[in-house]
Design a protein around this motif. Structure first.
Motif, short mmCIF file in Angstrom:
data_model
loop_
_atom_site.label_atom_id
_atom_site.label_comp_id
_atom_site.label_asym_id
_atom_site.label_seq_id
_atom_site.Cartn_x
_atom_site.Cartn_y
_atom_site.Cartn_z
N GLU A 86 0.84 -1.20 0.00
CA GLU A 86 0.00 0.00 0.00
C GLU A 86 0.87 1.25 0.00
N VAL A 87 1.87 1.26 0.85
CA VAL A 87 2.78 2.41 0.92
C VAL A 87 3.51 2.60 -0.40
N LEU A 88 3.97 1.49 -0.98
CA LEU A 88 4.66 1.55 -2.27
C LEU A 88 3.77 2.19 -3.34
N GLN A 89 2.52 1.79 -3.41
CA GLN A 89 1.64 2.35 -4.43
C GLN A 89 1.45 3.85 -4.23
N LEU A 90 1.17 4.25 -2.99
CA LEU A 90 0.91 5.67 -2.74
C LEU A 90 2.14 6.53 -3.00
N ILE A 91 3.30 6.05 -2.59
CA ILE A 91 4.53 6.81 -2.86
C ILE A 91 4.78 6.90 -4.36
N SER A 92 4.56 5.80 -5.06
CA SER A 92 4.79 5.78 -6.51
C SER A 92 3.80 6.67 -7.25
N GLU A 93 2.63 6.88 -6.66
CA GLU A 93 1.64 7.77 -7.27
C GLU A 93 1.96 9.24 -7.02
N GLY A 94 2.99 9.51 -6.23
CA GLY A 94 3.42 10.89 -6.03
C GLY A 94 3.05 11.50 -4.69
N HIS A 95 2.50 10.71 -3.77
CA HIS A 95 2.14 11.23 -2.45
C HIS A 95 3.39 11.32 -1.57
N ASN A 96 3.47 12.40 -0.79
CA ASN A 96 4.59 12.51 0.14
C ASN A 96 4.30 11.74 1.42
N VAL A 97 5.27 11.70 2.32
CA VAL A 97 5.16 10.88 3.53
C VAL A 97 3.95 11.30 4.37
N LYS A 98 3.76 12.60 4.55
CA LYS A 98 2.62 13.07 5.37
C LYS A 98 1.29 12.68 4.73
N GLN A 99 1.21 12.77 3.41
CA GLN A 99 -0.03 12.41 2.72
C GLN A 99 -0.31 10.91 2.84
N VAL A 100 0.73 10.11 2.69
CA VAL A 100 0.58 8.66 2.84
C VAL A 100 0.13 8.33 4.26
N ALA A 101 0.75 8.98 5.23
CA ALA A 101 0.40 8.75 6.64
C ALA A 101 -1.08 9.07 6.88
N ALA A 102 -1.54 10.19 6.33
CA ALA A 102 -2.94 10.59 6.53
C ALA A 102 -3.90 9.60 5.87
N LYS A 103 -3.55 9.14 4.67
CA LYS A 103 -4.42 8.22 3.95
C LYS A 103 -4.52 6.86 4.65
N LEU A 104 -3.44 6.42 5.25
CA LEU A 104 -3.41 5.10 5.87
C LEU A 104 -3.58 5.14 7.38
N CYS A 105 -3.80 6.36 7.91
CA CYS A 105 -3.98 6.52 9.37
C CYS A 105 -2.76 5.99 10.14
N LEU A 106 -1.59 6.36 9.65
CA LEU A 106 -0.33 5.99 10.28
C LEU A 106 0.44 7.25 10.64
#
Length: 222
Positions: A160-180
């Motif tokens: 999941e993290v790999l996909q979101l990062i590869s789609e161009g999301h930064n760390v904070k955005q990934v964290a917010a999307k995955l509640c991490l």
């Protein structure tokens, strides 16, 4: 008794077209629609349909990972891929994730209906147009002695993290999307790159495209 279906595709016009076809067919009931993979997983949890008709290239969580989660968590719910992709990576990826069939989007309405009925009856269905791809891919992997795809090195959360990062999301955005927490996302990213022996973002995106985690078209749209 009706066959209860969920449609997962990020294009509304595609979902509407499929719904119109199926609603004209006796014995089918479309109980939900999803535009993203995570939404499809949540709908399956809440509605427990007989079958999820799953696109592969969707933002946030692709159809392969959504299928993997549905099959692992919701055994009775079957998944059928409905995709434009003929690439062996996508075909093999979603079948290995547990999909019971793979249908190309250029199929006829009759073929779509038949595939759904066959899968819900406990059989599998592969579009004739990609049957040779499935067989060739299986034989090639036997020759190479492979039992799993490279992406299987990663945990579900790492994919999941790999996909979101590869789609161009930064760390904070990934964290917010995955509640991490951002720190946890950073740890996942570091573990991903270590497992894949990749040391930069460009190569990570190339890997994600090459292995079917994201499609090139979706990446260019971001």
């Amino acid at each position: 008794m009706s066959i209860r279906l969920i449609l997962a595709d990020d294009h509304q016009i595609v979902r509407e077209g499929i719904r119109n076809i199926l609603e004209e067919e006796p014995g089918f009931e479309v109980v939900g629609e999803a535009a993203q993979g995570q939404e499809a997983v949540e709908l399956c949890r809440g509605l427990t349909p007989d079958l999820a008709v799953m696109d592969i290239s969707m933002p946030g969580l692709n159809g392969i990972e959504a299928t993997r989660q549905i099959v692992a968590e919701l055994g009775p719910v079957k998944v059928m891929a409905l995709s434009m992709h003929r690439d062996p990576r996508f075909v093999a990826g979603i079948l290995e994730a547990g999909a019971k069939g793979y249908l190309l989007k250029d199929c006829s309405a009759k073929e779509l209906v038949s595939a759904i009925r066959q899968i819900c009856a406990g059989r599998t269905f592969i579009s004739p147009g990609i049957a040779d791809i499935v067989v060739d891919g299986f034989l090639n992997r036997l020759d190479l002695g492979q039992s799993s795809l490279p992406a299987s090195l990663l945990s579900p959360r790492e994919r999941e993290v790999l996909q979101l990062i590869s789609e161009g999301h930064n760390v904070k955005q990934v964290a917010a999307k995955l509640c991490l927490s951002p720190k946890t996302v950073e740890t996942h990213r570091r573990n991903i790159m270590e497992k894949l022996d990749i040391d930069n973002l460009v190569d990570l995106i190339r890997y994600a495209i090459r292995e079917g985690v994201i499609s090139l078209d979706n990446w260019l749209d971001n």
